[in-house]
Enzyme design. Structure first.
Site, PDB file in Angstrom:
ATOM      1  N   ARG A  28      77.453  53.166  82.628  1.00  0.00           N
ATOM      2  CA  ARG A  28      78.189  51.904  82.819  1.00  0.00           C
ATOM      3  C   ARG A  28      77.676  51.086  84.003  1.00  0.00           C
ATOM      4  O   ARG A  28      78.101  49.944  84.206  1.00  0.00           O
ATOM      5  CB  ARG A  28      79.694  52.173  82.945  1.00  0.00           C
ATOM      6  CG  ARG A  28      80.536  50.902  82.890  1.00  0.00           C
ATOM      7  CD  ARG A  28      82.027  51.184  82.822  1.00  0.00           C
ATOM      8  NE  ARG A  28      82.438  52.207  83.748  1.00  0.00           N
ATOM      9  CZ  ARG A  28      82.607  52.022  85.052  1.00  0.00           C
ATOM     10  NH1 ARG A  28      82.389  50.847  85.600  1.00  0.00           N
ATOM     11  NH2 ARG A  28      83.004  53.016  85.811  1.00  0.00           N
ATOM     12  N   TYR A  39      78.752  29.899  67.136  1.00  0.00           N
ATOM     13  CA  TYR A  39      79.156  31.068  66.366  1.00  0.00           C
ATOM     14  C   TYR A  39      80.688  31.163  66.436  1.00  0.00           C
ATOM     15  O   TYR A  39      81.270  30.983  67.516  1.00  0.00           O
ATOM     16  CB  TYR A  39      78.484  32.321  66.937  1.00  0.00           C
ATOM     17  CG  TYR A  39      79.117  33.599  66.466  1.00  0.00           C
ATOM     18  CD1 TYR A  39      79.138  33.930  65.115  1.00  0.00           C
ATOM     19  CD2 TYR A  39      79.708  34.473  67.360  1.00  0.00           C
ATOM     20  CE1 TYR A  39      79.741  35.095  64.675  1.00  0.00           C
ATOM     21  CE2 TYR A  39      80.308  35.650  66.933  1.00  0.00           C
ATOM     22  CZ  TYR A  39      80.323  35.949  65.584  1.00  0.00           C
ATOM     23  OH  TYR A  39      80.922  37.098  65.155  1.00  0.00           O
ATOM     24  N   ASP A  57      72.653  30.790  73.494  1.00  0.00           N
ATOM     25  CA  ASP A  57      72.681  31.896  72.543  1.00  0.00           C
ATOM     26  C   ASP A  57      71.419  31.740  71.693  1.00  0.00           C
ATOM     27  O   ASP A  57      71.314  30.813  70.890  1.00  0.00           O
ATOM     28  CB  ASP A  57      73.953  31.814  71.689  1.00  0.00           C
ATOM     29  CG  ASP A  57      74.077  32.974  70.707  1.00  0.00           C
ATOM     30  OD1 ASP A  57      73.032  33.535  70.320  1.00  0.00           O
ATOM     31  OD2 ASP A  57      75.215  33.310  70.335  1.00  0.00           O
ATOM     32  N   LYS A  87      71.483  41.479  65.376  1.00  0.00           N
ATOM     33  CA  LYS A  87      70.795  40.695  64.357  1.00  0.00           C
ATOM     34  C   LYS A  87      69.290  40.995  64.354  1.00  0.00           C
ATOM     35  O   LYS A  87      68.894  42.061  63.953  1.00  0.00           O
ATOM     36  CB  LYS A  87      71.091  39.210  64.605  1.00  0.00           C
ATOM     37  CG  LYS A  87      72.586  38.923  64.846  1.00  0.00           C
ATOM     38  CD  LYS A  87      73.404  39.255  63.636  1.00  0.00           C
ATOM     39  CE  LYS A  87      74.907  39.335  63.794  1.00  0.00           C
ATOM     40  NZ  LYS A  87      75.576  39.067  65.006  1.00  0.00           N
TER      41      LYS A  87
HETATM   42  N1  PLP Z   1      75.965  34.903  68.419  1.00  0.00           N
HETATM   43  C1  PLP Z   1      75.637  34.639  67.149  1.00  0.00           C
HETATM   44  C2  PLP Z   1      74.791  33.447  66.846  1.00  0.00           C
HETATM   45  C3  PLP Z   1      76.096  35.464  66.123  1.00  0.00           C
HETATM   46  O1  PLP Z   1      75.763  35.187  64.849  1.00  0.00           O
HETATM   47  C4  PLP Z   1      76.915  36.580  66.446  1.00  0.00           C
HETATM   48  C5  PLP Z   1      77.441  37.488  65.396  1.00  0.00           C
HETATM   49  O2  PLP Z   1      77.429  37.191  64.224  1.00  0.00           O
HETATM   50  C6  PLP Z   1      77.234  36.807  67.785  1.00  0.00           C
HETATM   51  C7  PLP Z   1      76.733  35.967  68.743  1.00  0.00           C
HETATM   52  C8  PLP Z   1      78.118  37.970  68.194  1.00  0.00           C
HETATM   53  O3  PLP Z   1      77.386  39.153  68.154  1.00  0.00           O
HETATM   54  P1  PLP Z   1      78.036  40.606  67.902  1.00  0.00           P
HETATM   55  O4  PLP Z   1      78.598  40.609  66.528  1.00  0.00           O
HETATM   56  O5  PLP Z   1      76.873  41.518  68.109  1.00  0.00           O
HETATM   57  O6  PLP Z   1      79.111  40.768  68.923  1.00  0.00           O
END
Ligand code: PLP
Length: 381
Positions: A43, A97, A169, A194
């Protein structure tokens, strides 16, 4: 090193007596401390397996330091909560997102942080949203699910001018297609679940930035405790060795599918930044090394039921949530990533009931085109 080489070699730590080529998995959650300069603990984000992955990501994103989290949302929430405090204001791009949107609306105001969502993060709109308490600007490009393109360098220099921290992001692009740090952005976040993981079997997130900002985020990260275990890190490291190969193939397949769908009479609209008629095409061409493996489209069907009927005809492309894996997936954002938004909010951000998002995999493009063709034929007959 070039990116394909960094994917394979950066960060690897194989200094073991047996000279194995791969980083050993340090299964310990307890580490001796008497003869070390640093207390190691999962952690504290400093176990050997965590560090290897962070170094690989830093090499790919041209960052100095980073942190690896148990999910993309852990990376996003920890980063924002660490860099903001009560009384601060944050400007975010409206097309986010769904989970990020939900985190911002459900959690930030509760802890006294206000926010403004801007429709398009152009300098004019950012300027209009700026307040004396603004501390951070947050973007996502290409955006989910409409693949809108934001001018990353313009946002980065505007943020620098106003002494704000800029965060992106970068999940949809992956580090192979887009590197925001050299374009002037301070913090890059990935949902590693992803493209970085790439096989639809891992959940993790990452924040890559300067040493200074990493140290600012670090204290909150320890308190919130969203770290990743060593076995998962070893799988991440292995997956990332093929990241470049996978993404290059996904870029090619997505371009072929987008062009096919655009020509098809059974399709109303296609959203892909690699199509010259996409409004963000020129900016994407400047700031991306590939247009990515994500695209959305509206087949000529009626409502959610019509979209679902189309998905049920597909034989290769699988209806499933998530993205970035080696297999092609399809989903209706109105029923998945954006389900937490009200119908009115979905309308505002342009997510129709018919909209379908494809995460293009590494299969043969011909098989994917045939699959789409037969499904479109079935629903229009
Ligand atoms: N950012 C984007 C563009 C996403 O598509 C996602 C999930 O679909 C996330 C962040 C969040 O990621 P996680 O599901 O790994 O928490």
């Amino acid at each position: 090193m070039k990116k394909s080489t960094s994917c394979v070699h950066a960060g690897n730590s194989n200094h073991t007596p047996a000279h194995g080529l791969n980083t050993p998995i340090y299964t310990s959650s307890a580490f001796g401390y008497l003869d070390t300069t640093e207390n190691i603990y999962p952690r504290y984000y400093n176990t050997p397996n965590q560090e290897v992955v962070v170094q690989k990501l830093c090499a790919l994103e041209q960052g100095e330091a980073g942190l690896l989290f148990g999910s993309g949302m852990a990376a996003i929430s920890t980063t924002m909560l660490a860099l903001l405090q009560k009384g601060d204001h944050v400007i975010l791009q409206r097309d986010l997102y769904g989970g990020t949107h939900h985190f911002v609306s459900a959690e930030l105001e509760r802890v006294g942080i206000s926010y403004t969502l801007v429709k398009e993060p152009t300098v004019d709109q950012l300027e209009a949203a700026l307040q004396p308490t603004t501390k951070l600007v947050y973007i996502e490009t290409p955006s989910n699910p409409l693949l809108k393109i934001t001018d990353v360098a313009a946002v980065g220099s505007w943020a620098q001018q106003h002494r704000l921290t800029s965060v992106i992001d970068n999940t949809f692009a992956s580090p192979i297609n887009q590197n925001p740090i050299p374009l002037g952005i301070d913090v890059v976040i990935h949902s590693g679940t992803k493209y970085l993981g790439g096989h639809s079997d891992l959940c993790f997130g990452a924040t890559i930035t300067s040493q200074l900002l990493r140290d600012r985020i670090y204290g909150t990260a320890i308190n919130l405790g969203g770290s990743v275990n060593a076995a998962t890190c070893a799988l991440i490291e292995r997956s990332m060795k093929t990241l470049s190969l996978r993404v290059i193939q996904q870029n090619k397949n997505a371009q072929a599918i987008a062009e096919f769908l655009q020509r098809h009479s059974g399709v109303q609209q296609v959203y892909y930044p690699g199509l010259p008629n996409h409004p963000g095409y020129n900016v994407a061409q400047q700031q991306m090394q590939g247009f990515g493996g994500m695209l959305s489209f509206e087949p000529a069907v009626e409502g959610s039921a019509g979209a679902e009927q189309f998905m049920r005809q597909l034989r290769v492309i699988t209806p499933a949530i998530s993205l970035g894996g080696i297999e092609s997936l399809i989903c209706a954002p109105a029923k998945t990533s954006h389900i937490k938004l009200s119908a009115e909010e979905r309308k505002q951000v342009g997510v129709s009931d018919e909209l379908l998002r494809i995460s293009v995999g590494i299969e043969d493009a011909e098989d994917l085109l045939e699959d789409l063709e037969q499904a479109l034929t079935m629903i229009h007959n």
